[in-house]
Design a protein around this motif. Structure first.
Motif, PDB file in Angstrom:
ATOM      1  N   CYS A  29      10.922   2.659  -8.660  1.00  0.00           N
ATOM      2  CA  CYS A  29      10.484   3.976  -8.179  1.00  0.00           C
ATOM      3  C   CYS A  29      11.681   4.911  -7.982  1.00  0.00           C
ATOM      4  O   CYS A  29      11.596   6.096  -8.292  1.00  0.00           O
ATOM      5  CB  CYS A  29       9.679   3.823  -6.883  1.00  0.00           C
ATOM      6  N   ARG A  30      12.755   4.368  -7.453  1.00  0.00           N
ATOM      7  CA  ARG A  30      13.958   5.196  -7.302  1.00  0.00           C
ATOM      8  C   ARG A  30      14.444   5.662  -8.665  1.00  0.00           C
ATOM      9  O   ARG A  30      14.852   6.807  -8.834  1.00  0.00           O
ATOM     10  CB  ARG A  30      15.046   4.412  -6.578  1.00  0.00           C
ATOM     11  N   LYS A  31      14.401   4.750  -9.632  1.00  0.00           N
ATOM     12  CA  LYS A  31      14.798   5.111 -10.993  1.00  0.00           C
ATOM     13  C   LYS A  31      13.874   6.204 -11.531  1.00  0.00           C
ATOM     14  O   LYS A  31      14.337   7.145 -12.167  1.00  0.00           O
ATOM     15  CB  LYS A  31      14.746   3.865 -11.880  1.00  0.00           C
ATOM     16  N   MET A  32      12.546   6.068 -11.247  1.00  0.00           N
ATOM     17  CA  MET A  32      11.604   7.088 -11.693  1.00  0.00           C
ATOM     18  C   MET A  32      11.877   8.421 -11.006  1.00  0.00           C
ATOM     19  O   MET A  32      11.772   9.474 -11.632  1.00  0.00           O
ATOM     20  CB  MET A  32      10.165   6.634 -11.425  1.00  0.00           C
ATOM     21  N   GLU A  33      12.271   8.389  -9.716  1.00  0.00           N
ATOM     22  CA  GLU A  33      12.623   9.627  -9.015  1.00  0.00           C
ATOM     23  C   GLU A  33      13.815  10.292  -9.689  1.00  0.00           C
ATOM     24  O   GLU A  33      13.822  11.501  -9.914  1.00  0.00           O
ATOM     25  CB  GLU A  33      12.956   9.331  -7.549  1.00  0.00           C
ATOM     26  N   GLU A  34      14.831   9.471 -10.000  1.00  0.00           N
ATOM     27  CA  GLU A  34      16.022  10.022 -10.666  1.00  0.00           C
ATOM     28  C   GLU A  34      15.640  10.608 -12.018  1.00  0.00           C
ATOM     29  O   GLU A  34      16.090  11.690 -12.384  1.00  0.00           O
ATOM     30  CB  GLU A  34      17.072   8.928 -10.813  1.00  0.00           C
ATOM     31  N   THR A  35      14.805   9.873 -12.768  1.00  0.00           N
ATOM     32  CA  THR A  35      14.361  10.349 -14.075  1.00  0.00           C
ATOM     33  C   THR A  35      13.577  11.648 -13.910  1.00  0.00           C
ATOM     34  O   THR A  35      13.773  12.597 -14.668  1.00  0.00           O
ATOM     35  CB  THR A  35      13.489   9.278 -14.765  1.00  0.00           C
ATOM     36  N   THR A  87       3.786  13.684 -10.329  1.00  0.00           N
ATOM     37  CA  THR A  87       4.922  14.541 -10.649  1.00  0.00           C
ATOM     38  C   THR A  87       5.282  14.412 -12.125  1.00  0.00           C
ATOM     39  O   THR A  87       5.551  15.412 -12.801  1.00  0.00           O
ATOM     40  CB  THR A  87       6.139  14.158  -9.773  1.00  0.00           C
ATOM     41  N   SER A  88       5.264  13.199 -12.637  1.00  0.00           N
ATOM     42  CA  SER A  88       5.579  12.974 -14.048  1.00  0.00           C
ATOM     43  C   SER A  88       4.576  13.673 -14.955  1.00  0.00           C
ATOM     44  O   SER A  88       4.961  14.244 -15.984  1.00  0.00           O
ATOM     45  CB  SER A  88       5.596  11.468 -14.347  1.00  0.00           C
ATOM     46  N   ILE A 113       0.845  -1.205   0.000  1.00  0.00           N
ATOM     47  CA  ILE A 113       0.000   0.000   0.000  1.00  0.00           C
ATOM     48  C   ILE A 113       0.879   1.253   0.000  1.00  0.00           C
ATOM     49  O   ILE A 113       0.642   2.197  -0.755  1.00  0.00           O
ATOM     50  CB  ILE A 113      -0.960  -0.023   1.210  1.00  0.00           C
ATOM     51  N   ALA A 114       1.904   1.250   0.831  1.00  0.00           N
ATOM     52  CA  ALA A 114       2.819   2.396   0.886  1.00  0.00           C
ATOM     53  C   ALA A 114       3.516   2.588  -0.458  1.00  0.00           C
ATOM     54  O   ALA A 114       3.658   3.712  -0.947  1.00  0.00           O
ATOM     55  CB  ALA A 114       3.843   2.209   2.003  1.00  0.00           C
ATOM     56  N   MET A 115       3.943   1.477  -1.060  1.00  0.00           N
ATOM     57  CA  MET A 115       4.621   1.550  -2.353  1.00  0.00           C
ATOM     58  C   MET A 115       3.677   2.067  -3.428  1.00  0.00           C
ATOM     59  O   MET A 115       4.067   2.857  -4.280  1.00  0.00           O
ATOM     60  CB  MET A 115       5.153   0.162  -2.736  1.00  0.00           C
ATOM     61  N   THR A 116       2.422   1.638  -3.376  1.00  0.00           N
ATOM     62  CA  THR A 116       1.441   2.107  -4.346  1.00  0.00           C
ATOM     63  C   THR A 116       1.231   3.612  -4.207  1.00  0.00           C
ATOM     64  O   THR A 116       1.207   4.334  -5.211  1.00  0.00           O
ATOM     65  CB  THR A 116       0.094   1.370  -4.143  1.00  0.00           C
ATOM     66  N   ALA A 117       1.114   4.087  -2.985  1.00  0.00           N
ATOM     67  CA  ALA A 117       0.938   5.530  -2.759  1.00  0.00           C
ATOM     68  C   ALA A 117       2.150   6.305  -3.255  1.00  0.00           C
ATOM     69  O   ALA A 117       2.012   7.357  -3.885  1.00  0.00           O
ATOM     70  CB  ALA A 117       0.697   5.796  -1.272  1.00  0.00           C
ATOM     71  N   GLU A 118       3.319   5.779  -2.984  1.00  0.00           N
ATOM     72  CA  GLU A 118       4.551   6.443  -3.432  1.00  0.00           C
ATOM     73  C   GLU A 118       4.608   6.490  -4.956  1.00  0.00           C
ATOM     74  O   GLU A 118       4.964   7.505  -5.543  1.00  0.00           O
ATOM     75  CB  GLU A 118       5.763   5.708  -2.869  1.00  0.00           C
ATOM     76  N   GLU A 161       5.482   9.237 -20.494  1.00  0.00           N
ATOM     77  CA  GLU A 161       4.323   8.367 -20.729  1.00  0.00           C
ATOM     78  C   GLU A 161       4.744   6.903 -20.716  1.00  0.00           C
ATOM     79  O   GLU A 161       4.035   6.059 -20.157  1.00  0.00           O
ATOM     80  CB  GLU A 161       3.643   8.732 -22.050  1.00  0.00           C
ATOM     81  N   ARG A 162       5.885   6.602 -21.321  1.00  0.00           N
ATOM     82  CA  ARG A 162       6.362   5.215 -21.314  1.00  0.00           C
ATOM     83  C   ARG A 162       6.636   4.740 -19.888  1.00  0.00           C
ATOM     84  O   ARG A 162       6.267   3.627 -19.500  1.00  0.00           O
ATOM     85  CB  ARG A 162       7.621   5.074 -22.172  1.00  0.00           C
ATOM     86  N   GLU A 163       7.283   5.576 -19.094  1.00  0.00           N
ATOM     87  CA  GLU A 163       7.602   5.210 -17.714  1.00  0.00           C
ATOM     88  C   GLU A 163       6.330   5.040 -16.872  1.00  0.00           C
ATOM     89  O   GLU A 163       6.230   4.115 -16.072  1.00  0.00           O
ATOM     90  CB  GLU A 163       8.501   6.273 -17.073  1.00  0.00           C
ATOM     91  N   THR A 164       5.370   5.929 -17.080  1.00  0.00           N
ATOM     92  CA  THR A 164       4.112   5.853 -16.327  1.00  0.00           C
ATOM     93  C   THR A 164       3.334   4.592 -16.693  1.00  0.00           C
ATOM     94  O   THR A 164       2.801   3.907 -15.813  1.00  0.00           O
ATOM     95  CB  THR A 164       3.253   7.109 -16.589  1.00  0.00           C
TER      96      THR A 164
END
Length: 169
Positions: A139-145, A64-65, A52-57, A80-83
């Motif tokens: 998710c960390r990769k998405m944060e960096e992106t 943000t994207s 649940i926490a991961m889903t919210a994050e 869009e590809r990442e999302t």
């Protein structure tokens, strides 16, 4: 006749003691199974809470994207590809969570099969944990992106302002 009755009485006493011992052993086994089931339920609940926490994050990262997509058309395709990939993974996690909840209810309803099913449940929990680790990395990769995209957007905005100022002169 009384000797035979006493012998039968003694046999009945011995049988009663044996049955009492067997009853205590069965009660101990039952208590062990209940404790093991409770522990498994706690592990499943912990996994669900982390999911649940991961889903919210991940949802927060998607928002943000989306904001970055609106600011810069060039970055839109990449975001869009990442999302889309993150949404697929979230759906898989939701399905896995539902499956685990169903299994938890089945474990509570049928504790006699707990010993046989506990090994399988442990494997499934481990699989979910591995998926969560992979999702955390994603998710960390998405944060960096996202951070990179914000930096690129800021550079493009600065360049646009310089070009606009130069064009207005």
């Amino acid at each position: 006749e009384t000797a035979r009755a006493e012998k039968e009485l003694e046999q009945l006493r011995l049988e009663k003691q044996r049955l009492q011992t067997e009853t205590r052993n069965l009660e101990a086994d039952k208590e062990h199974l209940v404790l093991e089931s409770n522990e498994m339920s706690k592990r499943v609940q912990s996994v669900e809470e982390r999911m649940i926490a991961m889903t919210a994050e991940c949802r927060k990262m998607e928002e943000t994207s989306e904001e970055l997509q609106q600011k810069n058309a060039k970055l839109n395709a990449q975001l869009e590809r990442e999302t889309a990939r993150a949404e697929k993974e979230l759906e898989q996690l939701r399905l896995e969570k539902q499956r685990l909840q169903t299994e938890t209810r089945n474990l509570e309803a049928d504790k006699e099969h707990l010993v046989l099913e506990s090994n399988e449940m442990s494997k499934r929990v481990q699989s979910v944990e591995e998926r969560m680790i992979a999702m955390t990395a994603e998710c960390r990769k998405m944060e960096e992106t996202s951070e990179e995209l914000q930096q690129k957007n800021a550079k493009l905005n600065a360049q646009l302002e310089r070009e606009t100022a130069r064009a207005e002169k």
